[in-house]
Design a protein around this motif. Structure first.
Motif, PDB file in Angstrom:
ATOM      1  N   ASN A 103       0.845  -1.371   0.025  1.00 45.82           N
ATOM      2  CA  ASN A 103      -0.053   0.015  -0.138  1.00 45.82           C
ATOM      3  C   ASN A 103       0.718   1.264  -0.063  1.00 45.82           C
ATOM      4  OD1 ASN A 103      -2.398  -1.315  -0.116  1.00 45.82           O
ATOM      5  ND2 ASN A 103      -2.778  -1.318   2.226  1.00 45.82           N
ATOM      6  N   LYS A 104       0.372   2.212  -0.705  1.00 43.38           N
ATOM      7  CA  LYS A 104       1.261   3.370  -0.801  1.00 43.38           C
ATOM      8  C   LYS A 104       1.088   4.226   0.692  1.00 43.38           C
ATOM      9  CE  LYS A 104       1.300   7.950  -3.233  1.00 43.38           C
ATOM     10  NZ  LYS A 104       0.773   8.650  -4.504  1.00 43.38           N
ATOM     11  N   VAL A 105       2.001   4.803   1.107  1.00 43.44           N
ATOM     12  CA  VAL A 105       1.999   5.315   2.504  1.00 43.44           C
ATOM     13  C   VAL A 105       2.491   6.954   1.913  1.00 43.44           C
ATOM     14  CG1 VAL A 105       2.855   5.669   4.687  1.00 43.44           C
ATOM     15  CG2 VAL A 105       2.453   3.410   3.594  1.00 43.44           C
ATOM     16  N   PRO A 106       1.711   8.076   2.399  1.00 44.27           N
ATOM     17  CA  PRO A 106       1.947   9.165   1.934  1.00 44.27           C
ATOM     18  C   PRO A 106       3.406   9.674   2.759  1.00 44.27           C
ATOM     19  CG  PRO A 106       0.178   9.128   3.598  1.00 44.27           C
ATOM     20  CD  PRO A 106       0.495   7.869   3.121  1.00 44.27           C
ATOM     21  N   ASN A 107       4.125  10.393   2.120  1.00 43.83           N
ATOM     22  CA  ASN A 107       5.329  11.058   2.864  1.00 43.83           C
ATOM     23  C   ASN A 107       5.131  11.950   3.905  1.00 43.83           C
ATOM     24  OD1 ASN A 107       6.981   9.593   0.703  1.00 43.83           O
ATOM     25  ND2 ASN A 107       6.914  11.056  -0.486  1.00 43.83           N
ATOM     26  N   ALA A 144      -8.776   8.354   4.737  1.00 46.40           N
ATOM     27  CA  ALA A 144      -8.051   7.411   4.349  1.00 46.40           C
ATOM     28  C   ALA A 144      -8.211   6.921   2.940  1.00 46.40           C
ATOM     29  CB  ALA A 144      -8.327   6.002   5.098  1.00 46.40           C
ATOM     30  N   PHE A 145      -9.177   7.154   2.231  1.00 47.99           N
ATOM     31  CA  PHE A 145      -9.197   7.074   0.724  1.00 47.99           C
ATOM     32  C   PHE A 145      -8.370   8.018   0.182  1.00 47.99           C
ATOM     33  CE2 PHE A 145     -13.156   4.262   1.135  1.00 47.99           C
ATOM     34  CZ  PHE A 145     -12.724   3.535   0.051  1.00 47.99           C
ATOM     35  N   ALA A 146      -8.569   9.583   0.693  1.00 43.52           N
ATOM     36  CA  ALA A 146      -7.814  10.488   0.350  1.00 43.52           C
ATOM     37  C   ALA A 146      -6.207  10.394   0.284  1.00 43.52           C
ATOM     38  CB  ALA A 146      -8.407  11.862   0.976  1.00 43.52           C
ATOM     39  N   LEU A 147      -5.747   9.592   1.236  1.00 36.55           N
ATOM     40  CA  LEU A 147      -4.426   9.614   1.641  1.00 36.55           C
ATOM     41  C   LEU A 147      -3.937   8.116   1.225  1.00 36.55           C
ATOM     42  CD1 LEU A 147      -4.515  11.170   5.386  1.00 36.55           C
ATOM     43  CD2 LEU A 147      -3.427  12.079   3.263  1.00 36.55           C
ATOM     44  N   GLN A 148      -4.795   7.369   0.615  1.00 37.39           N
ATOM     45  CA  GLN A 148      -4.375   6.195   0.161  1.00 37.39           C
ATOM     46  C   GLN A 148      -4.066   5.121   1.325  1.00 37.39           C
ATOM     47  OE1 GLN A 148      -2.157   6.529  -3.343  1.00 37.39           O
ATOM     48  NE2 GLN A 148      -3.661   7.251  -4.581  1.00 37.39           N
ATOM     49  N   ASN A 149      -4.699   5.220   2.294  1.00 33.32           N
ATOM     50  CA  ASN A 149      -4.285   4.401   3.388  1.00 33.32           C
ATOM     51  C   ASN A 149      -5.365   3.192   3.186  1.00 33.32           C
ATOM     52  OD1 ASN A 149      -4.219   3.036   6.021  1.00 33.32           O
ATOM     53  ND2 ASN A 149      -4.260   4.901   7.122  1.00 33.32           N
ATOM     54  N   PHE A 150      -5.248   2.229   2.354  1.00 37.10           N
ATOM     55  CA  PHE A 150      -6.151   1.145   1.960  1.00 37.10           C
ATOM     56  C   PHE A 150      -6.171   0.223   3.032  1.00 37.10           C
ATOM     57  CE2 PHE A 150      -7.003   3.274  -1.667  1.00 37.10           C
ATOM     58  CZ  PHE A 150      -5.767   3.616  -2.408  1.00 37.10           C
ATOM     59  N   LEU A 195      -4.021  20.130   7.441  1.00 36.32           N
ATOM     60  CA  LEU A 195      -5.495  20.035   7.731  1.00 36.32           C
ATOM     61  C   LEU A 195      -6.172  18.527   7.342  1.00 36.32           C
ATOM     62  CD1 LEU A 195      -6.766  23.479   6.834  1.00 36.32           C
ATOM     63  CD2 LEU A 195      -6.353  22.788   9.033  1.00 36.32           C
ATOM     64  N   CYS A 196      -7.189  18.205   7.825  1.00 39.92           N
ATOM     65  CA  CYS A 196      -7.574  16.866   7.781  1.00 39.92           C
ATOM     66  C   CYS A 196      -8.445  16.826   6.442  1.00 39.92           C
ATOM     67  CB  CYS A 196      -8.440  16.499   9.097  1.00 39.92           C
ATOM     68  SG  CYS A 196      -9.045  14.851   8.561  1.00 39.92           S
ATOM     69  N   PRO A 197      -8.149  15.914   5.791  1.00 37.80           N
ATOM     70  CA  PRO A 197      -8.877  15.887   4.347  1.00 37.80           C
ATOM     71  C   PRO A 197     -10.567  15.868   4.518  1.00 37.80           C
ATOM     72  CG  PRO A 197      -7.302  14.287   4.234  1.00 37.80           C
ATOM     73  CD  PRO A 197      -7.106  14.761   5.616  1.00 37.80           C
ATOM     74  N   CYS A 198     -10.809  15.539   5.640  1.00 37.25           N
ATOM     75  CA  CYS A 198     -12.405  15.153   5.952  1.00 37.25           C
ATOM     76  C   CYS A 198     -13.188  16.556   5.734  1.00 37.25           C
ATOM     77  CB  CYS A 198     -12.870  14.374   7.203  1.00 37.25           C
ATOM     78  SG  CYS A 198     -12.619  15.453   8.701  1.00 37.25           S
ATOM     79  N   ASP A 205      -0.673  26.432  -0.142  1.00 33.58           N
ATOM     80  CA  ASP A 205      -0.832  25.430   1.114  1.00 33.58           C
ATOM     81  C   ASP A 205      -0.549  23.921   0.600  1.00 33.58           C
ATOM     82  OD1 ASP A 205      -1.897  27.351   2.550  1.00 33.58           O
ATOM     83  OD2 ASP A 205      -3.895  26.977   1.988  1.00 33.58           O
ATOM     84  N   PRO A 206      -0.243  23.094   1.623  1.00 38.17           N
ATOM     85  CA  PRO A 206       0.263  21.568   1.080  1.00 38.17           C
ATOM     86  C   PRO A 206      -1.283  21.072   0.760  1.00 38.17           C
ATOM     87  CG  PRO A 206       0.966  22.473   3.551  1.00 38.17           C
ATOM     88  CD  PRO A 206       0.158  23.533   3.090  1.00 38.17           C
ATOM     89  N   CYS A 207      -1.025  20.166  -0.360  1.00 38.11           N
ATOM     90  CA  CYS A 207      -2.100  19.515  -1.114  1.00 38.11           C
ATOM     91  C   CYS A 207      -2.781  18.749  -0.018  1.00 38.11           C
ATOM     92  CB  CYS A 207      -1.545  18.852  -1.954  1.00 38.11           C
ATOM     93  SG  CYS A 207      -3.116  18.261  -3.118  1.00 38.11           S
ATOM     94  N   HIS A 208      -4.013  18.720  -0.019  1.00 38.38           N
ATOM     95  CA  HIS A 208      -5.138  17.788   0.795  1.00 38.38           C
ATOM     96  C   HIS A 208      -4.799  16.408   0.715  1.00 38.38           C
ATOM     97  CE1 HIS A 208      -7.143  18.212  -2.947  1.00 38.38           C
ATOM     98  NE2 HIS A 208      -7.629  17.001  -2.615  1.00 38.38           N
ATOM     99  N   CYS A 209      -4.359  16.169  -0.526  1.00 37.11           N
ATOM    100  CA  CYS A 209      -4.185  14.558  -0.807  1.00 37.11           C
ATOM    101  C   CYS A 209      -2.958  13.867  -0.040  1.00 37.11           C
ATOM    102  CB  CYS A 209      -3.912  14.276  -2.437  1.00 37.11           C
ATOM    103  SG  CYS A 209      -2.543  14.632  -2.891  1.00 37.11           S
ATOM    104  N   GLY A 210      -2.129  14.793   0.723  1.00 33.29           N
ATOM    105  CA  GLY A 210      -1.154  13.952   1.245  1.00 33.29           C
ATOM    106  C   GLY A 210       0.291  13.815   0.705  1.00 33.29           C
ATOM    107  N   SER A 211       0.474  14.277  -0.548  1.00 29.49           N
ATOM    108  CA  SER A 211       1.532  14.213  -1.390  1.00 29.49           C
ATOM    109  C   SER A 211       2.732  14.752  -0.668  1.00 29.49           C
ATOM    110  CB  SER A 211       1.216  14.595  -2.785  1.00 29.49           C
ATOM    111  OG  SER A 211       1.010  16.069  -2.757  1.00 29.49           O
TER     112      SER A 211
END
Length: 173
Positions: free
Chosen positions: A3-7, A48-54, A12-15, A158-164
């Motif tokens: 699974n991809k883990v964000p760096n 979790a979907f936004a951050l690819q925490n499957f 701010l929370c993606p929710c 701002d830092p992207c909400h997707c966690g990249s």
């Protein structure tokens, strides 16, 4: 495939609560099974979907339609989706003392050059004091109006909400 883990965790929370990630959905991502309400679980699953925490997605569901769905299965069907914005439309029950709850939401997403909107009415059940997603009735609309950065309350730098870890303007913006 792992699974991809964000760096870097987003600030701010993606929710969409406006709260810092670590004080919002990050708490539940680090401790699956601790979301106190159906809505908190729904928001944490969106993040979790936004951050690819499957792994978190798989750990927080007991699907009626596919009880054996794994984190890899979830990843394969979602790894090209960028989740942009979440709006909770309605919540029925699903509080700390309830055994079931329903959360209706709308989530905007981007896949390649295509944008869309997922509307879902999700059912959650509490099993041994832990909330799980069990099913949902959803509708996907493609080619929806693009969600503008000001609607997401993000600035270009701002830092992207997707966690990249990238700036919004260089990533999802």
């Amino acid at each position: 495939m792992p699974n991809k883990v964000p760096n870097q965790a987003p600030i701010l929370c993606p929710c969409g609560t406006g709260s810092p990630y670590e004080m919002c959905c990050g708490m539940y991502h680090h401790n699956p099974g601790t979301a106190p309400t159906a809505e908190a679980l729904m928001r944490s699953r969106y993040s979790a979907f936004a951050l690819q925490n499957f792994d978190y997605i798989a750990a927080t569901q007991k699907l009626e339609s596919d009880p054996e769905q794994s984190a890899t299965d979830v990843q394969e069907s979602n790894e090209t989706t960028q989740w942009i914005k979440l709006k909770i439309n309605e919540t029925e029950s699903g509080l700390e003392k309830d055994k079931s709850g329903m959360v209706s939401f709308t989530a905007h997403f981007k896949e390649g050059k295509h944008i869309g909107r997922l509307s879902e009415r999700s059912l959650f059940k509490k099993v041994k004091n832990v909330w799980y997603y069990v099913s949902g009735e959803h509708e996907v609309q493609g080619n929806t109006p693009h969600v503008l950065p000001q609607e997401m309350k993000l600035g270009r730098n701002d830092p992207c909400h997707c966690g990249s870890g990238k700036k919004f303007k260089k990533c999802c913006g």
